[in-house]
Design a protein around this motif. Structure first.
Motif, PDB file in Angstrom:
ATOM      1  N   GLU A 186       0.833  -1.201   0.000  1.00 55.32           N
ATOM      2  CA  GLU A 186       0.000   0.000   0.000  1.00 55.32           C
ATOM      3  C   GLU A 186       0.867   1.250   0.000  1.00 55.32           C
ATOM      4  N   GLU A 187       0.361   2.254  -0.710  1.00 51.10           N
ATOM      5  CA  GLU A 187       1.079   3.518  -0.794  1.00 51.10           C
ATOM      6  C   GLU A 187       0.844   4.308   0.491  1.00 51.10           C
ATOM      7  N   ILE A 188       1.903   4.844   1.041  1.00 50.72           N
ATOM      8  CA  ILE A 188       1.791   5.661   2.253  1.00 50.72           C
ATOM      9  C   ILE A 188       1.677   7.116   1.814  1.00 50.72           C
ATOM     10  N   MET A 189       0.532   7.727   2.152  1.00 52.42           N
ATOM     11  CA  MET A 189       0.284   9.112   1.731  1.00 52.42           C
ATOM     12  C   MET A 189       0.236  10.022   2.948  1.00 52.42           C
ATOM     13  N   SER A 190       0.712  11.236   2.744  1.00 48.15           N
ATOM     14  CA  SER A 190       0.641  12.237   3.809  1.00 48.15           C
ATOM     15  C   SER A 190      -0.786  12.773   3.881  1.00 48.15           C
ATOM     16  N   ARG A 191      -1.066  13.514   4.937  1.00 45.91           N
ATOM     17  CA  ARG A 191      -2.403  14.094   5.111  1.00 45.91           C
ATOM     18  C   ARG A 191      -2.730  15.044   3.955  1.00 45.91           C
ATOM     19  N   GLY A 192      -1.744  15.840   3.524  1.00 43.07           N
ATOM     20  CA  GLY A 192      -1.966  16.774   2.418  1.00 43.07           C
ATOM     21  C   GLY A 192      -2.285  16.049   1.119  1.00 43.07           C
ATOM     22  N   GLN A 193      -1.610  14.915   0.879  1.00 43.39           N
ATOM     23  CA  GLN A 193      -1.876  14.144  -0.336  1.00 43.39           C
ATOM     24  C   GLN A 193      -3.282  13.542  -0.310  1.00 43.39           C
ATOM     25  N   LYS A 194      -3.689  13.061   0.859  1.00 46.00           N
ATOM     26  CA  LYS A 194      -5.047  12.513   0.982  1.00 46.00           C
ATOM     27  C   LYS A 194      -6.089  13.593   0.734  1.00 46.00           C
ATOM     28  N   LYS A 221      -8.907  13.871  -2.296  1.00 46.76           N
ATOM     29  CA  LYS A 221     -10.352  14.010  -2.022  1.00 46.76           C
ATOM     30  C   LYS A 221     -10.919  15.261  -2.688  1.00 46.76           C
ATOM     31  N   VAL A 222     -10.179  16.372  -2.595  1.00 45.05           N
ATOM     32  CA  VAL A 222     -10.639  17.623  -3.232  1.00 45.05           C
ATOM     33  C   VAL A 222     -10.720  17.429  -4.746  1.00 45.05           C
ATOM     34  N   ALA A 223      -9.716  16.798  -5.324  1.00 46.03           N
ATOM     35  CA  ALA A 223      -9.711  16.585  -6.778  1.00 46.03           C
ATOM     36  C   ALA A 223     -10.844  15.667  -7.201  1.00 46.03           C
ATOM     37  N   SER A 224     -11.107  14.629  -6.413  1.00 48.33           N
ATOM     38  CA  SER A 224     -12.182  13.720  -6.810  1.00 48.33           C
ATOM     39  C   SER A 224     -13.550  14.378  -6.641  1.00 48.33           C
ATOM     40  N   PHE A 225     -13.727  15.198  -5.587  1.00 48.41           N
ATOM     41  CA  PHE A 225     -15.007  15.897  -5.426  1.00 48.41           C
ATOM     42  C   PHE A 225     -15.131  17.054  -6.420  1.00 48.41           C
ATOM     43  N   GLY A 226     -14.053  17.802  -6.604  1.00 50.61           N
ATOM     44  CA  GLY A 226     -14.092  18.960  -7.502  1.00 50.61           C
ATOM     45  C   GLY A 226     -14.292  18.590  -8.957  1.00 50.61           C
ATOM     46  N   GLY A 227     -14.023  17.363  -9.321  1.00 48.14           N
ATOM     47  CA  GLY A 227     -14.208  16.933 -10.703  1.00 48.14           C
ATOM     48  C   GLY A 227     -15.420  16.042 -10.884  1.00 48.14           C
ATOM     49  N   SER A 228     -16.390  16.161  -9.980  1.00 52.63           N
ATOM     50  CA  SER A 228     -17.568  15.292 -10.062  1.00 52.63           C
ATOM     51  C   SER A 228     -18.824  16.090 -10.427  1.00 52.63           C
ATOM     52  N   TRP A 229     -19.818  15.370 -10.906  1.00 51.50           N
ATOM     53  CA  TRP A 229     -21.105  16.013 -11.221  1.00 51.50           C
ATOM     54  C   TRP A 229     -21.774  16.515  -9.945  1.00 51.50           C
ATOM     55  N   LYS A 230     -21.549  15.838  -8.853  1.00 55.41           N
ATOM     56  CA  LYS A 230     -22.121  16.261  -7.574  1.00 55.41           C
ATOM     57  C   LYS A 230     -21.656  17.688  -7.246  1.00 55.41           C
ATOM     58  N   PHE A 231     -20.350  17.937  -7.425  1.00 57.48           N
ATOM     59  CA  PHE A 231     -19.809  19.268  -7.160  1.00 57.48           C
ATOM     60  C   PHE A 231     -20.416  20.296  -8.112  1.00 57.48           C
ATOM     61  N   ILE A 232     -20.473  19.979  -9.390  1.00 57.92           N
ATOM     62  CA  ILE A 232     -20.991  20.924 -10.390  1.00 57.92           C
ATOM     63  C   ILE A 232     -22.439  21.280 -10.099  1.00 57.92           C
ATOM     64  N   GLN A 257      -8.343  25.696  -5.721  1.00 56.12           N
ATOM     65  CA  GLN A 257      -8.676  24.368  -6.236  1.00 56.12           C
ATOM     66  C   GLN A 257      -7.711  23.919  -7.341  1.00 56.12           C
ATOM     67  N   ALA A 258      -7.286  24.826  -8.184  1.00 55.48           N
ATOM     68  CA  ALA A 258      -6.415  24.459  -9.312  1.00 55.48           C
ATOM     69  C   ALA A 258      -5.098  23.815  -8.863  1.00 55.48           C
ATOM     70  N   PRO A 259      -4.335  24.427  -7.941  1.00 62.26           N
ATOM     71  CA  PRO A 259      -3.086  23.766  -7.533  1.00 62.26           C
ATOM     72  C   PRO A 259      -3.316  22.449  -6.795  1.00 62.26           C
ATOM     73  N   ILE A 260      -4.414  22.357  -6.038  1.00 57.76           N
ATOM     74  CA  ILE A 260      -4.699  21.107  -5.333  1.00 57.76           C
ATOM     75  C   ILE A 260      -4.962  19.988  -6.336  1.00 57.76           C
ATOM     76  N   ILE A 261      -5.723  20.285  -7.374  1.00 55.18           N
ATOM     77  CA  ILE A 261      -5.999  19.291  -8.419  1.00 55.18           C
ATOM     78  C   ILE A 261      -4.712  18.941  -9.156  1.00 55.18           C
ATOM     79  N   MET A 262      -3.862  19.934  -9.392  1.00 52.26           N
ATOM     80  CA  MET A 262      -2.581  19.663 -10.056  1.00 52.26           C
ATOM     81  C   MET A 262      -1.714  18.722  -9.212  1.00 52.26           C
ATOM     82  N   MET A 263      -1.695  18.924  -7.877  1.00 56.94           N
ATOM     83  CA  MET A 263      -0.930  18.034  -7.005  1.00 56.94           C
ATOM     84  C   MET A 263      -1.427  16.606  -7.137  1.00 56.94           C
TER      85      MET A 263
END
Length: 179
Positions: free
Chosen positions: A42-50, A54-65, A107-113
């Motif tokens: 399993e990949e070990i992710m930092s809190r910021g990566q998690k 989550k922001v990228a997955s929510f920000g790119g969803s129909w639910k968000f739009i 949101q843009a830099p978070i999605i880029m990360m």
């Protein structure tokens, strides 16, 4: 059955046993590699990566739009129809534009990360695929060499047995000629 026939059969059994061991060993090695790939650590992710994932997955969803569209529509509707003393952002909705700009700027830099991390995962996956293909190619070459070696040994044994049979036939021919 005479001695030379038994030798031939024994040598063929030995050849088949060698070949079977080679194939079994190769299959076992391939199973180990497949198990390692199926059960990746399993990949070990930092809190910021998690959070960025989550922001990228929510920000790119129909639910968000849809949710964002509804909030903006209600914002505009309230500030257009509300009494003058209840309006908090009258037309031209400067506060709304400021909030939208801030959301986009964050949101843009978070999605880029998140995309960069996904790109790194894809690169590692591609490297693994390349290594697997390379290992498979090397294993195939090795198997071909081993099979060729076994075939050479079998051919030598056959030639030897044929020469022995020829000698036996010559002896039989001499015995028949003397009678």
């Amino acid at each position: 059955m005479d001695k030379s026939s038994k030798n031939i059969l024994n040598s063929e059994k030995e050849q088949l046993a060698k070949l079977q061991k080679i194939v079994e060993k190769t299959i076992e090695e391939e199973k180990l590699m497949a198990d390692n790939l199926l059960h990746e650590p399993e990949e070990i992710m930092s809190r910021g990566q998690k959070i960025s994932d989550k922001v990228a997955s929510f920000g790119g969803s129909w639910k968000f739009i849809i949710l964002f569209g509804v909030i903006l529509f209600l914002w505009i509707l309230f500030n257009t129809l509300a009494l003058k003393n209840l309006e908090f952002d009258p037309y031209p909705f400067i506060l709304m534009n400021l909030i939208l700009s801030c959301i986009a700027a964050l949101q843009a830099p978070i999605i880029m990360m998140s995309q960069n991390r996904q790109e790194e995962k894809d690169r590692k996956r591609n490297e693994n695929d390349y290594l697997i293909n390379l290992k498979s190619e090397l294993e195939l070459r090795s198997l071909h060499q081993k099979v060729d070696l076994l075939l050479e040994e079998q051919i030598q044994i056959l030639i030897k047995s044929q020469s022995e049979q020829l000698e036996m036939l010559k002896k039989l021919q001499k015995k028949l000629d003397h009678k």
